[in-house]
Scaffold this motif. Structure first.
Motif, short mmCIF file in Angstrom:
data_model
loop_
_atom_site.label_atom_id
_atom_site.label_comp_id
_atom_site.label_asym_id
_atom_site.label_seq_id
_atom_site.Cartn_x
_atom_site.Cartn_y
_atom_site.Cartn_z
N CYS A 1 -78.59 28.18 22.77
CA CYS A 1 -77.84 29.35 23.22
C CYS A 1 -78.59 30.00 24.37
CB CYS A 1 -77.67 30.33 22.05
SG CYS A 1 -76.70 31.80 22.43
N SER B 1 -78.37 33.66 26.87
CA SER B 1 -77.73 34.91 27.23
C SER B 1 -77.87 35.12 28.73
CB SER B 1 -78.37 36.09 26.49
OG SER B 1 -77.90 37.31 27.04
N ASN B 2 -76.75 35.15 29.41
CA ASN B 2 -76.80 35.41 30.84
C ASN B 2 -77.03 36.90 31.13
OD1 ASN B 2 -76.58 32.83 31.84
ND2 ASN B 2 -74.37 32.86 32.01
N ARG B 3 -77.15 37.69 30.08
CA ARG B 3 -77.48 39.10 30.28
C ARG B 3 -78.95 39.27 30.61
NH1 ARG B 3 -74.02 42.94 27.38
NH2 ARG B 3 -72.09 41.88 26.79
N HIS C 1 -72.84 39.48 21.99
CA HIS C 1 -73.74 40.21 22.87
C HIS C 1 -75.15 39.64 22.89
CE1 HIS C 1 -70.68 43.26 23.45
NE2 HIS C 1 -70.51 43.30 22.15
N TRP C 2 -75.47 38.77 21.95
CA TRP C 2 -76.78 38.13 21.93
C TRP C 2 -76.65 36.80 21.23
CZ3 TRP C 2 -76.13 43.02 19.62
CH2 TRP C 2 -75.89 42.98 18.24
N CYS C 3 -77.64 35.96 21.42
CA CYS C 3 -77.60 34.62 20.85
C CYS C 3 -77.72 34.64 19.35
CB CYS C 3 -78.72 33.77 21.45
SG CYS C 3 -78.34 33.10 23.08
N TYR D 1 -73.29 37.53 32.52
CA TYR D 1 -73.38 38.57 31.50
C TYR D 1 -72.80 38.14 30.15
CZ TYR D 1 -74.14 41.13 35.78
OH TYR D 1 -74.59 41.51 37.01
N TYR D 2 -72.51 36.84 29.99
CA TYR D 2 -72.01 36.35 28.72
C TYR D 2 -73.09 35.57 27.97
CZ TYR D 2 -67.12 37.52 29.57
OH TYR D 2 -65.95 38.20 29.77
N VAL D 3 -72.87 35.43 26.67
CA VAL D 3 -73.68 34.57 25.82
C VAL D 3 -72.94 33.24 25.67
CG1 VAL D 3 -74.55 34.22 23.48
CG2 VAL D 3 -74.76 36.47 24.57
N THR E 1 -68.43 30.75 23.99
CA THR E 1 -68.94 31.99 24.55
C THR E 1 -68.41 33.18 23.76
OG1 THR E 1 -69.25 33.26 26.59
CG2 THR E 1 -67.08 32.27 26.25
#
Length: 122
Positions: free
Chosen positions: A49, A51-53, A100-102, A30-32, A97
């Protein structure tokens, strides 16, 4: 909590290297996570980059089509596969890291790894 970047080294032009960014003390789920690099005498630049979201990725034009970022299924490591390396890819590579977004805005990244040196030379 910390990030550790590793995998750098000396490689010939046209060669490949795989960098890894490992998290300790927390999960990257859930991290960038982004990779930046700083070449001698130049400013640091963002190059990749993820985003694991939502799995979205971002690449700088200078590496698009040659580099690939990926995240393992355990949320512990993000890798940067670098192919067709050029002398101008020589730099210290950092992972970071945050946010909230790349993006390439360094201010959003609150945790940085120590950097690993990549040298592309014959």
């Amino acid at each position: 909590v910390q990030l550790q970047a590793y995998g750098g080294g000396l490689v010939q032009p046209g060669g490949s290297l795989r960098l890894s960014c490992a998290a300790s003390g927390f999960s990257l789920n859930y991290y960038v996570i982004a990779w930046f690099r700083q070449a001698p005498g130049k400013e640091r630049e963002g190059i990749s980059c993820i985003s694991n979201r939502d799995g979205s990725t971002l690449y700088a034009d200078s590496v698009k089509g040659r580099f690939a970022i990926s995240s393992d299924n355990f949320g512990n490591t993000v890798a940067l596969q670098m192919n067709s390396l050029k002398p101008e890819d020589t730099a210290v590579y950092y992972c970071a890291t945050g946010g909230h977004w790349c993006s390439w805005y360094e201010g959003q990244f609150g945790l940085w790894g120590q950097g690993t040196l990549v040298t592309v030379s014959s």
